[in-house]
Scaffold this active site. Structure first.
Site, PDB file in Angstrom:
ATOM      1  N   ASP A 129       1.262  -7.925   2.224  1.00 26.86           N
ATOM      2  CA  ASP A 129       1.470  -6.273   1.974  1.00 26.86           C
ATOM      3  C   ASP A 129       3.032  -5.878   1.910  1.00 26.86           C
ATOM      4  OD1 ASP A 129       0.964  -3.917   1.996  1.00 26.86           O
ATOM      5  OD2 ASP A 129      -0.338  -3.536   3.601  1.00 26.86           O
ATOM      6  N   HIS A 179       0.788  -1.105  -0.010  1.00 28.36           N
ATOM      7  CA  HIS A 179      -0.122  -0.045   0.098  1.00 28.36           C
ATOM      8  C   HIS A 179       0.775   1.042  -0.002  1.00 28.36           C
ATOM      9  CE1 HIS A 179       0.209  -0.315   4.575  1.00 28.36           C
ATOM     10  NE2 HIS A 179       0.277   0.768   4.545  1.00 28.36           N
ATOM     11  N   SER A 213       4.167   2.149   8.330  1.00 23.91           N
ATOM     12  CA  SER A 213       3.627   1.303   7.206  1.00 23.91           C
ATOM     13  C   SER A 213       5.350   0.934   6.368  1.00 23.91           C
ATOM     14  CB  SER A 213       2.723   1.630   6.433  1.00 23.91           C
ATOM     15  OG  SER A 213       1.620   1.695   7.132  1.00 23.91           O
TER      16      SER A 213
END
Length: 697
Positions: free
Chosen positions: A213, A76, A633
């Site tokens: 991810d 992402h 992230s």
């Protein structure tokens, strides 16, 4: 060497500024399982793990994993770059991307990384320059001036060096951080979206997870290994340090730490501030984005072209749409406002016990209460305006951002913006945001009076006809004609510009009247730390380099979403749970798989070196008690020997209060296991050349 901020006795809470680790801190970390010395974690004199961590693009973190500048981050985090290179013919979002050679790696305009060099405490230099009795305006002016002077003193003789001064504890301390920036960052690998975004909005912020991810980029430099703008002559960057990868795994209770750039927390906020966040920020964001997402969802189902066009914007919009609901739910469930109010009562009693010695804190709580009450409707309206217009229609947002003619080539900005705009969809968003704002604005002073008057007088109160006419007559809704515009001044008489000037009026009226509470929130934090002087407080996250530490640990309270019930309280998830979610939810697009991925996962032919020694299965995602927030992230997750075991990508629903209140019992960090990452690259995509670059232990 720079001292690490003091650590609390609690092992898991906190995001600590990298630096020289004290004997006390070293003892805590070693008791949990850290084997690295303080200098191996962070050093300005020799390569350390700090040197393998990057800030990515101003929004994420990443970790360098090879001597040729290969970098892992989240899918992402790379999503926008993957979308930029995707077309209906080459749908890298849907099917993934593998660069077969260095020459196939794709450049990304505007994407950069920062390597952290050092951080210096400059509090005394900055606050020492503020004269006694200075007003807030004078204080800010002095701080800005001295900060600029300190940044000017940094040695910029090496290429790409930049620096910034950041406030900590809301301005009670200041630190100068120095970085080296690299602007040639190329896309190397992306898994299919059904792996990289598996579970979508349904699973976002939830456990158990099976999302792979991750994405892979490479940092390039000139022939002297120095930062350089993109050039075909650039070569892979050789970092000062890169992370080794471990396939040995972990178990319940294993040490784990994350290194990255957490974006923002506000854990010392007052009870009044938390209530304001819930009602004037989260409620607004959830409501407005829900309206926009309904339109985008419908449009993206119409064609692959529109799906690709809006993929990144949809992901960004939906992420904090769900976050807002989750944070409010957790704050209510954990009774955080009640806890803050009790703390404030204790502070009030402490102040009252010695009002002379503690004179600077007298009245701080009354002032905060009054300001938040005064600003309640204004803050609600401000956020309603930002979500509706700055974050609403892309064309309207483009005009707002360019209304004063920013420096740069106009046609380049137009091309980049309009590449991802479908005019019909944008018009629907504009209309919906306009009507939604008008129906929710709480104070008639901030109504769009000029717009309402025009709609009533020219279009008989019909907002649809007003918007139809605007998009029919504005050059900004006709990209082919817009290509002939050379300068922003040529658009001053455009109907869309006129509409923007009318829409901007509430923003101008509100912008200078808000945030009067900030000085009092800082004072409140100072008072709490002084009252509890034996307790050690870490600074809130502010997108500077941080370390968090904890243990690999399952949870026994997660309700799960779908999948295997036994994995709701497990430490790791398995391919069986991945398939179970897909097979049990045939109508949910969040669990849809392309045939190639389904066959690969169903066959289960995973390389032996990637299987977990205890379960004999490929481990997908896992849990730790590490502190995490937005910006983390893509942060590397490391074992006690400093080896990469995963990539952090999410927190858990039960502890969505985490940005405002960390709960040691509930808080978890969700990571993708590095063995899952390697298996997807190796077993699914056969990206052998990339696997060979890694140092795998």
């Amino acid at each position: 060497m720079i001292a690490l901020f003091c650590l609390t006795a609690q092992a898991d809470e906190g995001m600590w500024v990298m630096g020289n680790i004290s004997e006390k801190t070293d003892s805590i970390l070693r008791s949990l399982g850290l084997e690295l010395t303080p200098e191996e974690l962070y050093s300005t004199e020799q390569p350390s793990l700090n040197d393998a961590i990057v800030q990515l693009g101003g929004f994420c973190s990443g970790v360098v994993v090879s001597n040729d500048g290969l970098m892992f981050t989240n899918h992402h985090c790379g999503f926008g770059s993957i979308q930029d290179h995707s077309t209906t013919k080459h749908d890298y979002l849907k099917y993934g991307f593998v660069a077969k050679s260095f020459a196939d790696e794709l450049p990304n305009d505007g994407l950069y990384v920062l390597f952290h060099i050092k951080t210096i405490d400059v509090t005394d230099l900055i606050l020492g320059a503020v004269p006694a009795g200075a007003s807030e305006w004078e204080r800010d002016s002095v701080i800005n001036t001295v900060s600029a002077q300190l940044m000017n003193m940094v040695d910029y003789s090496a290429k790409g060096i930049q620096s910034e001064v950041n406030p900590f504890y809301k301005g009670s301390k200041y630190f100068l951080s120095v970085y080296q920036r690299f602007d040639d960052v190329r896309l190397v690998y992306a898994p299919p979206q059904c792996l990289g975004k598996y579970g979508g909005d349904t699973d976002n912020w939830m456990w158990p997870r099976q999302t792979c991810d991750f994405s892979v980029f490479r940092i390039y430099a000139d022939k002297n290994n120095a930062p350089a703008e993109y050039s075909k002559d650039n070569v892979p960057y050789h970092p000062r340090k890169y992370a080794h990868v471990s396939t040995q795994g972990y178990q319940d209770g294993s040490y784990a730490m994350t290194l990255g750039y957490p974006g923002s927390t506000d854990r010392y906020l007052s009870s009044y501030g938390i209530e304001s966040t819930m009602r004037a920020v989260n409620d607004v964001r959830y409501q407005v984005r829900g309206v926009k997402l309904d339109i985008l969802n419908e449009a993206m189902r119409q064609s692959d072209a529109i799906r690709i066009m809006y993929a990144s914007k949809h992901a960004s919009c939906s992420n904090y749409w769900k976050f807002s609901l989750g944070q409010n739910t957790a704050l209510d469930n954990l009774k955080v406002i009640d806890e803050k109010q009790q703390q404030e009562r204790e502070l009030a009693a402490w102040i009252q016990a010695d009002t002379i010695a503690r004179a600077r804190y007298v009245g701080v709580l009354d002032s905060l209460k009054a300001i938040y009450q005064q600003e309640r409707d204004m803050l609600y309206t401000y956020n309603l305006w930002v979500e509706s217009f700055y974050g609403g229609s892309d064309i309207l947002s483009f005009v707002i951002k360019n209304i004063f003619g920013p420096v740069g080539n106009l046609q380049e900005r137009i091309a980049k913006t309009y590449r991802d705009i479908d005019i019909a969809t944008d018009k629907k968003v504009f209309l919906a945001m306009l009507k939604n704002y008008m129906s929710h604005v709480p104070d008639e002073r901030y109504q769009l009076s000029a717009v309402a008057q025009a709609v009533d007088s020219l279009w008989e109160g019909d907002y649809q006809r007003y918007v139809d006419n605007l998009y029919a007559t504005s050059l900004l809704a006709h990209p082919d004609e817009l290509k002939r515009v050379a300068d922003i001044s040529e658009l001053r008489d455009d109907p869309m510009f006129s509409a923007v000037l009318d829409i901007m009026m509430p923003f101008y009226a509100l912008a200078g009247t808000l945030h009067q509470e900030e000085a009092y929130e800082q004072l409140l934090g100072d008072g709490i730390r002084e009252m509890n002087h034996d307790h050690e407080y870490y600074p809130d996250a502010n997108f500077t380099m941080r370390l968090s530490y904890g243990l690999c640990k399952p949870i026994d309270f997660a309700p799960g979403t779908t999948g295997l019930k036994e994995e709701a309280t497990s430490l790791i998830t398995s391919p069986r749970s991945f398939l179970n979610k897909h097979e049990q939810n045939p109508d949910n697009l969040d669990f849809e798989l392309i045939p190639q991925v389904y066959k690969w996962m169903k066959r289960g032919k995973f390389s032996k070196q990637y299987l977990d020694a205890q379960t004999g299965q490929l481990p997908l995602c896992f849990l730790t008690t590490n502190d995490i927030t937005g910006g983390n992230s893509g942060s590397g997750m490391f074992d006690g020997r400093g080896r990469l075991i995963g990539l952090a990508f999410d927190g858990n629903w039960e502890a969505m209060s985490g940005d405002l209140k960390f709960d040691n019992a509930l808080q978890r960090c969700i990571g993708v296991d590095i063995r899952y990452v390697l298996s997807v690259m190796d077993d699914y995509s056969h990206a052998k050349r990339l696997i060979k670059e890694l140092t795998i232990e």
